[in-house]
Design a protein around this motif. Structure first.
Motif, PDB file in Angstrom:
ATOM      1  N   ASP A  12       0.840  -1.206   0.000  1.00  0.00           N
ATOM      2  CA  ASP A  12       0.000   0.000   0.000  1.00  0.00           C
ATOM      3  C   ASP A  12       0.873   1.253   0.000  1.00  0.00           C
ATOM      4  O   ASP A  12       0.529   2.260  -0.607  1.00  0.00           O
ATOM      5  CB  ASP A  12      -0.913  -0.006   1.228  1.00  0.00           C
ATOM      6  N   HIS A  13       2.005   1.163   0.714  1.00  0.00           N
ATOM      7  CA  HIS A  13       2.956   2.271   0.692  1.00  0.00           C
ATOM      8  C   HIS A  13       4.370   1.725   0.827  1.00  0.00           C
ATOM      9  O   HIS A  13       4.594   0.762   1.556  1.00  0.00           O
ATOM     10  CB  HIS A  13       2.673   3.263   1.833  1.00  0.00           C
ATOM     11  N   LEU A  14       5.275   2.331   0.093  1.00  0.00           N
ATOM     12  CA  LEU A  14       6.680   1.914   0.138  1.00  0.00           C
ATOM     13  C   LEU A  14       7.497   3.098   0.635  1.00  0.00           C
ATOM     14  O   LEU A  14       7.430   4.193   0.068  1.00  0.00           O
ATOM     15  CB  LEU A  14       7.117   1.506  -1.275  1.00  0.00           C
ATOM     16  N   PHE A  15       8.239   2.872   1.724  1.00  0.00           N
ATOM     17  CA  PHE A  15       9.063   3.927   2.318  1.00  0.00           C
ATOM     18  C   PHE A  15      10.516   3.499   2.203  1.00  0.00           C
ATOM     19  O   PHE A  15      10.932   2.526   2.835  1.00  0.00           O
ATOM     20  CB  PHE A  15       8.668   4.128   3.787  1.00  0.00           C
ATOM     21  N   LEU A  16      11.274   4.192   1.356  1.00  0.00           N
ATOM     22  CA  LEU A  16      12.672   3.833   1.147  1.00  0.00           C
ATOM     23  C   LEU A  16      13.566   4.696   2.018  1.00  0.00           C
ATOM     24  O   LEU A  16      13.533   5.927   1.899  1.00  0.00           O
ATOM     25  CB  LEU A  16      13.080   4.037  -0.320  1.00  0.00           C
ATOM     26  N   VAL A  17      14.333   4.043   2.872  1.00  0.00           N
ATOM     27  CA  VAL A  17      15.318   4.767   3.672  1.00  0.00           C
ATOM     28  C   VAL A  17      16.646   4.642   2.934  1.00  0.00           C
ATOM     29  O   VAL A  17      17.293   3.599   2.972  1.00  0.00           O
ATOM     30  CB  VAL A  17      15.416   4.192   5.099  1.00  0.00           C
ATOM     31  N   GLY A  18      17.008   5.697   2.219  1.00  0.00           N
ATOM     32  CA  GLY A  18      18.165   5.649   1.330  1.00  0.00           C
ATOM     33  C   GLY A  18      17.724   5.207  -0.055  1.00  0.00           C
ATOM     34  O   GLY A  18      16.883   4.307  -0.197  1.00  0.00           O
ATOM     35  N   CYS A  19      18.250   5.881  -1.056  1.00  0.00           N
ATOM     36  CA  CYS A  19      17.893   5.530  -2.439  1.00  0.00           C
ATOM     37  C   CYS A  19      19.110   5.804  -3.319  1.00  0.00           C
ATOM     38  O   CYS A  19      19.098   6.675  -4.167  1.00  0.00           O
ATOM     39  CB  CYS A  19      16.676   6.336  -2.884  1.00  0.00           C
ATOM     40  N   GLY A  20      20.174   5.049  -3.061  1.00  0.00           N
ATOM     41  CA  GLY A  20      21.416   5.210  -3.817  1.00  0.00           C
ATOM     42  C   GLY A  20      21.470   4.214  -4.960  1.00  0.00           C
ATOM     43  O   GLY A  20      20.459   3.926  -5.616  1.00  0.00           O
ATOM     44  N   ASN A  21      22.665   3.656  -5.190  1.00  0.00           N
ATOM     45  CA  ASN A  21      22.858   2.744  -6.324  1.00  0.00           C
ATOM     46  C   ASN A  21      21.865   1.591  -6.317  1.00  0.00           C
ATOM     47  O   ASN A  21      21.198   1.340  -7.320  1.00  0.00           O
ATOM     48  CB  ASN A  21      24.275   2.150  -6.270  1.00  0.00           C
ATOM     49  N   MET A  22      21.779   0.881  -5.190  1.00  0.00           N
ATOM     50  CA  MET A  22      21.005  -0.357  -5.193  1.00  0.00           C
ATOM     51  C   MET A  22      19.510  -0.109  -5.024  1.00  0.00           C
ATOM     52  O   MET A  22      18.695  -0.568  -5.835  1.00  0.00           O
ATOM     53  CB  MET A  22      21.532  -1.293  -4.096  1.00  0.00           C
ATOM     54  N   ALA A  23      19.119   0.613  -3.985  1.00  0.00           N
ATOM     55  CA  ALA A  23      17.685   0.863  -3.789  1.00  0.00           C
ATOM     56  C   ALA A  23      17.126   1.633  -4.984  1.00  0.00           C
ATOM     57  O   ALA A  23      15.972   1.434  -5.379  1.00  0.00           O
ATOM     58  CB  ALA A  23      17.445   1.616  -2.480  1.00  0.00           C
TER      59      ALA A  23
END
Ligand SMILES: NC(=O)c1ccc[n+]([C@@H]2O[C@H](COP(=O)([O-])OP(=O)(O)OC[C@H]3O[C@@H](n4cnc5c(N)ncnc54)[C@H](OP(=O)(O)O)[C@@H]3O)[C@@H](O)[C@H]2O)c1
Length: 275
Positions: A12-23
């Motif tokens: 329902d919701h996606l919260f990304l902590v960090g969004c560098g090369n891999m994420a």
């Protein structure tokens, strides 16, 4: 944990902590596969935009939306600081997927005691193309539904492999997590070898890459394993057999690769001990 009307069941919701090369690669593929941008929030200290329509924050929100899956995508050493801010936002239905190398499930459970569903994931870079490999591990505390939902979330990224024993995570990371770099090195060496026997460098580079790409695609579609395929194209007394004889002498390619994976694994184990 489902969005309706899309091919893949996203949270329902996606919260990304960090969004560098891999994420960033993972998110890019999910967006390509129909993840609704309005259901994604990225937290990154730089505040750098990710892509149109995806909210970027530099600090934590007051609360997480219901049904949030958190992707821990920062560096492993940042877990202590992140957990202090993130753990109070977690509720029972918050799911955590961690791609942090070397951070154990027990460590994650200690830092996020309220979240029931916690899964470790070890992706590799081709996930952005949907051609990656992601190893997953969890324990019996995580619900069966969460396991299915997380597997469904990861499936658009490529091959998904559940690992039965968390102790194998460093081995798996050595093979598939580090594997793209080893393959890049192999392609480069094949090209340099071609140049060394007289092929112009630019042609050798193009031919080496296309040969690896075509052969990998062929092996992926074949009924037989790559070991059998290698022998099948090597007629006795022919050129390929002579080349294989050089590659196989004293198991030197195999020995080199065992040494390579063991070195990567050992480094993972040392990092887990804080070395
Ligand atoms: N690279 C790989 O091949 C690979 C493979 C498997 C697993 N992993 C795992 O993936 C994770 C990230 O690696 P990476 O190569 O993607 O690193 P990276 O490119 O350096 O990205 C790190 C991200 O973390 C953010 N960040 C920095 N400090 C933070 C903080 N205090 N709180 C929250 N976010 C913070 C950064 O923000 P900004 O964008 O604002 O700088 C950035 O987006 C690591 O845990 C690694 O073990 C990597």
């Amino acid at each position: 944990m489902t969005q309706t009307g899309v091919d893949h069941p996203f949270p329902d919701h996606l919260f990304l902590v960090g969004c560098g090369n891999m994420a960033g690669q993972m998110l890019s593929r999910w967006l390509d596969c129909g993840l609704d941008r309005e259901r994604v929030t990225v937290l990154r200290p730089s505040g750098r935009p990710v892509t149109d329509g995806v909210a970027v924050m530099t600090d934590y929100p007051a609360a997480l939306p219901a049904g949030t899956t958190v992707l821990l995508g920062m560096k492993p050493y940042q877990i202590a600081d992140v957990a202090v801010a993130l753990a109070p936002l977690c509720v029972a239905d918050t799911r955590i997927v961690s791609i942090l190398a070397g951070t154990t499930l027990a460590d994650l459970r200690a830092r996020f005691p309220v979240a029931r569903d916690i899964v470790r994931a070890m992706p590799n870079l081709p996930v952005g193309l949907g051609e990656g490999v992601t190893a997953l591990f969890t324990d019996d505390v995580t619900s069966a539904q969460a396991k299915m939902d997380v597997a469904a979330l990861i499936e658009p990224l490529g091959l998904v492999e559940w690992i039965a024993d968390e102790a194998l995570f460093n081995q798996v990371t050595a093979l598939s997590g580090c594997g793209p770099a080893f393959l890049f090195r192999f392609v480069d060496a094949l090209a340099q070898a071609g140049e060394a026997i007289g092929i112009p460098a630019d042609q050798a580079a193009r031919m080496a890459l296309a040969t690896v790409q075509g052969s990998a695609n062929m092996a992926a579609r074949a009924n037989d394993g790559p070991g059998v395929l290698a022998d099948r194209v090597a007629s006795p007394g022919g050129m390929t057999r002579e080349g294989l004889n050089a590659l196989d002498a004293d198991d030197r390619l195999l020995t080199l690769l065992i040494d390579t994976l063991a070195a990567a694994r050992d480094r993972g184990e040392a990092m887990a001990r804080g070395a």
